[in-house]
Design a protein around this motif. Structure first.
Motif, PDB file in Angstrom:
ATOM      1  N   TYR A   1     -33.227  16.330 -34.021  1.00 24.80           N
ATOM      2  CA  TYR A   1     -31.870  16.882 -34.602  1.00 24.80           C
ATOM      3  C   TYR A   1     -30.844  16.494 -33.855  1.00 24.80           C
ATOM      4  O   TYR A   1     -29.717  16.228 -34.195  1.00 24.80           O
ATOM      5  CB  TYR A   1     -32.131  18.594 -35.103  1.00 24.80           C
ATOM      6  CG  TYR A   1     -33.080  18.646 -36.334  1.00 24.80           C
ATOM      7  CD1 TYR A   1     -33.039  18.425 -37.408  1.00 24.80           C
ATOM      8  CD2 TYR A   1     -34.384  19.277 -35.782  1.00 24.80           C
ATOM      9  CE1 TYR A   1     -33.949  18.665 -38.147  1.00 24.80           C
ATOM     10  CE2 TYR A   1     -35.256  19.479 -36.422  1.00 24.80           C
ATOM     11  CZ  TYR A   1     -35.246  19.176 -37.763  1.00 24.80           C
ATOM     12  OH  TYR A   1     -36.304  19.325 -38.785  1.00 24.80           O
ATOM     13  N   ALA A   2     -31.191  16.924 -32.391  1.00 24.10           N
ATOM     14  CA  ALA A   2     -29.842  16.737 -31.443  1.00 24.10           C
ATOM     15  C   ALA A   2     -29.546  15.157 -31.420  1.00 24.10           C
ATOM     16  O   ALA A   2     -28.274  15.035 -30.977  1.00 24.10           O
ATOM     17  CB  ALA A   2     -30.514  17.079 -30.026  1.00 24.10           C
ATOM     18  N   THR A   3     -30.515  14.138 -31.481  1.00 28.27           N
ATOM     19  CA  THR A   3     -30.050  12.792 -31.355  1.00 28.27           C
ATOM     20  C   THR A   3     -29.473  12.545 -32.714  1.00 28.27           C
ATOM     21  O   THR A   3     -28.864  11.259 -32.506  1.00 28.27           O
ATOM     22  CB  THR A   3     -31.291  12.062 -31.281  1.00 28.27           C
ATOM     23  OG1 THR A   3     -32.235  12.311 -32.042  1.00 28.27           O
ATOM     24  CG2 THR A   3     -32.071  12.390 -29.829  1.00 28.27           C
ATOM     25  N   GLN A   4     -29.546  13.190 -33.697  1.00 27.42           N
ATOM     26  CA  GLN A   4     -28.626  12.874 -34.804  1.00 27.42           C
ATOM     27  C   GLN A   4     -27.311  12.734 -34.621  1.00 27.42           C
ATOM     28  O   GLN A   4     -26.279  11.904 -35.507  1.00 27.42           O
ATOM     29  CB  GLN A   4     -29.050  13.656 -36.120  1.00 27.42           C
ATOM     30  CG  GLN A   4     -30.563  13.440 -36.712  1.00 27.42           C
ATOM     31  CD  GLN A   4     -30.764  14.611 -37.846  1.00 27.42           C
ATOM     32  OE1 GLN A   4     -30.293  15.377 -37.985  1.00 27.42           O
ATOM     33  NE2 GLN A   4     -32.002  14.489 -38.417  1.00 27.42           N
TER      34      GLN A   4
ATOM     35  N   GLU B   1     -29.130  16.196 -40.586  1.00 28.36           N
ATOM     36  CA  GLU B   1     -30.056  17.306 -40.982  1.00 28.36           C
ATOM     37  C   GLU B   1     -29.955  18.431 -40.163  1.00 28.36           C
ATOM     38  O   GLU B   1     -30.747  19.382 -40.402  1.00 28.36           O
ATOM     39  CB  GLU B   1     -31.633  16.957 -40.987  1.00 28.36           C
ATOM     40  CG  GLU B   1     -31.808  15.749 -41.895  1.00 28.36           C
ATOM     41  CD  GLU B   1     -33.396  15.221 -41.902  1.00 28.36           C
ATOM     42  OE1 GLU B   1     -34.092  16.036 -41.661  1.00 28.36           O
ATOM     43  OE2 GLU B   1     -33.605  14.049 -41.532  1.00 28.36           O
ATOM     44  N   MET B   2     -28.915  18.566 -39.487  1.00 26.41           N
ATOM     45  CA  MET B   2     -28.729  19.840 -38.580  1.00 26.41           C
ATOM     46  C   MET B   2     -28.629  21.221 -39.375  1.00 26.41           C
ATOM     47  O   MET B   2     -29.125  22.185 -38.759  1.00 26.41           O
ATOM     48  CB  MET B   2     -27.446  19.590 -37.733  1.00 26.41           C
ATOM     49  CG  MET B   2     -27.538  18.466 -36.481  1.00 26.41           C
ATOM     50  SD  MET B   2     -26.141  18.354 -35.589  1.00 26.41           S
ATOM     51  CE  MET B   2     -26.710  17.206 -34.337  1.00 26.41           C
ATOM     52  N   TYR B   3     -27.798  21.035 -40.501  1.00 28.80           N
ATOM     53  CA  TYR B   3     -27.688  22.248 -41.165  1.00 28.80           C
ATOM     54  C   TYR B   3     -28.793  22.329 -42.437  1.00 28.80           C
ATOM     55  O   TYR B   3     -29.169  23.559 -42.642  1.00 28.80           O
ATOM     56  CB  TYR B   3     -26.345  22.349 -41.825  1.00 28.80           C
ATOM     57  CG  TYR B   3     -25.388  21.923 -40.661  1.00 28.80           C
ATOM     58  CD1 TYR B   3     -25.211  22.660 -39.531  1.00 28.80           C
ATOM     59  CD2 TYR B   3     -24.519  20.760 -40.907  1.00 28.80           C
ATOM     60  CE1 TYR B   3     -24.301  22.369 -38.465  1.00 28.80           C
ATOM     61  CE2 TYR B   3     -23.537  20.275 -39.883  1.00 28.80           C
ATOM     62  CZ  TYR B   3     -23.582  21.174 -38.843  1.00 28.80           C
ATOM     63  OH  TYR B   3     -22.452  21.064 -37.893  1.00 28.80           O
ATOM     64  N   SER B   4     -29.192  21.090 -42.997  1.00 27.47           N
ATOM     65  CA  SER B   4     -30.109  21.338 -44.157  1.00 27.47           C
ATOM     66  C   SER B   4     -31.709  21.598 -43.713  1.00 27.47           C
ATOM     67  O   SER B   4     -32.183  22.032 -44.349  1.00 27.47           O
ATOM     68  CB  SER B   4     -29.961  20.004 -44.876  1.00 27.47           C
ATOM     69  OG  SER B   4     -30.295  18.810 -44.063  1.00 27.47           O
TER      70      SER B   4
END
Length: 333
Positions: free
Chosen positions: A270-273, A24-27
């Motif tokens: 988000y970083a851990t994704q 989901e980093m961009y969405s």
């Protein structure tokens, strides 16, 4: 999976998630929200109207490759009560420019710019590993549309997360002049314009990322007849995008950034994704035996004899075995 008597592959719990849903980093819309906040704040203080001049933006002005946008302009005036009535000096108004996102297709124009500047981004990529990988992908993308999309994603992410070089932004005052020859915008305008460009890049990255991950997953699960080496390169490019974006979110954990964080979920969510996606992708690559089989030659360089294209790629990389194993690497050879 439990019903499989001799599970040779399932060495971890069943995975029901889709690759595209895992990231989901961009969405999440970090830059979209930041741009909205900045623009809303500016519009509460200033009235904007269509500008007679367009805005030109480029990372490498010397290439004469620019993105050109319609603009709005407003004027910042000194706050009431801050002007000494005894002074007769005429106060200069501070022009403020923003992109006219309601009447201009920013993502489309940014995509057109990205396609023209992509070769320059790749040519000047500082990492030798990624430079070789991207150049190889460019040569093979003619026969593999997914490789082309992965390269587009990399270029957009480069714009979104890499601030070296920064955008160079100017006004196009003389319509007949060469691109980029107009006056540079002031600092307040620059910050607002970059924020809008980041938001447009993020929207494009979100769309591309979902498309690339969805097709890549279908290719891996369906035992696609597509080239294994092409799929390997796509995975490398995606992982490089994820790595860059992971560090972007990690930077928001710094104390002086925390107050500006605009999303409900913390940056670390988000970083851990990135690591989760890497593990899933690595599992699929191993399952379909996509990663080329390699060996270490007498000079200590990692090499392969899989096929001529893959052999040439590793020969260009010149990966020193000792160096690779001394540093953390995303790929298990």
């Amino acid at each position: 999976c439990k019903s499989v008597e001799s599970a040779r592959l399932w060495k971890q719990p069943c995975v029901r998630t889709r690759l595209a849903d895992e990231l989901e980093m961009y969405s999440a819309g970090l830059h979209v929200v930041l741009a909205h906040q900045q623009l809303t704040n500016a519009k509460t203080q200033i009235t904007f109207q269509p500008s007679a001049h367009q805005i030109e933006a480029s990372h490498y002005p010397e290439t004469t490759v620019f993105a050109t946008f319609n603009a709005l302009e407003g004027h910042q005036t000194p706050a009431q009560g801050s002007i000494d009535p005894n002074l007769n000096t005429d106060f200069s108004l501070n022009d403020l420019h923003i992109l006219d996102h309601e009447n201009d297709d920013l993502p489309m124009k940014l995509e057109a710019y990205m396609k023209r500047i992509a070769n320059v981004f790749i040519e000047r990529e500082a990492s030798h590993f990624m430079n070789v990988t991207l150049n190889t992908a460019q040569r093979l993308a003619i026969d593999d549309p997914l490789l082309g999309q992965a390269l587009e994603l990399w270029s957009v992410v480069q714009m979104l997360v890499d601030h070296n070089p920064r955008w160079t932004i100017s006004e196009r005052v003389n319509i007949d002049a060469q691109a980029g020859q107009g006056p540079t915008v002031n600092v307040p305008s620059y910050d607002l314009l970059v924020s809008q460009l980041n938001a447009a890049a993020e929207k494009k990255a979100s769309t591309l990322c979902k498309e690339v991950l969805s097709v890549l997953e279908r290719r891996l699960l369906a035992r696609s007849a597509s080239s294994k080496f092409d799929t390997f390169l796509i995975a490398l490019i995606v992982l490089n995008c994820v790595e860059k974006s992971t560090w972007l979110f990690k930077s928001w954990e710094q104390d002086h950034f925390k107050a500006r964080w605009p999303l409900d979920k913390i940056p670390n969510f988000y970083a851990t994704q990135g690591e989760k996606l890497t593990n899933l992708l690595q599992m699929l690559l191993h399952m379909r035996q996509i990663i080329p089989k390699t060996y270490v030659n007498p000079e200590g360089i990692i090499a392969t004899d899989v096929d001529a294209t893959t052999k040439e790629y590793f020969n260009e990389l010149q990966l020193n075995c000792e160096f690779v194993f001394q540093h953390t690497c995303l790929i298990t050879f």
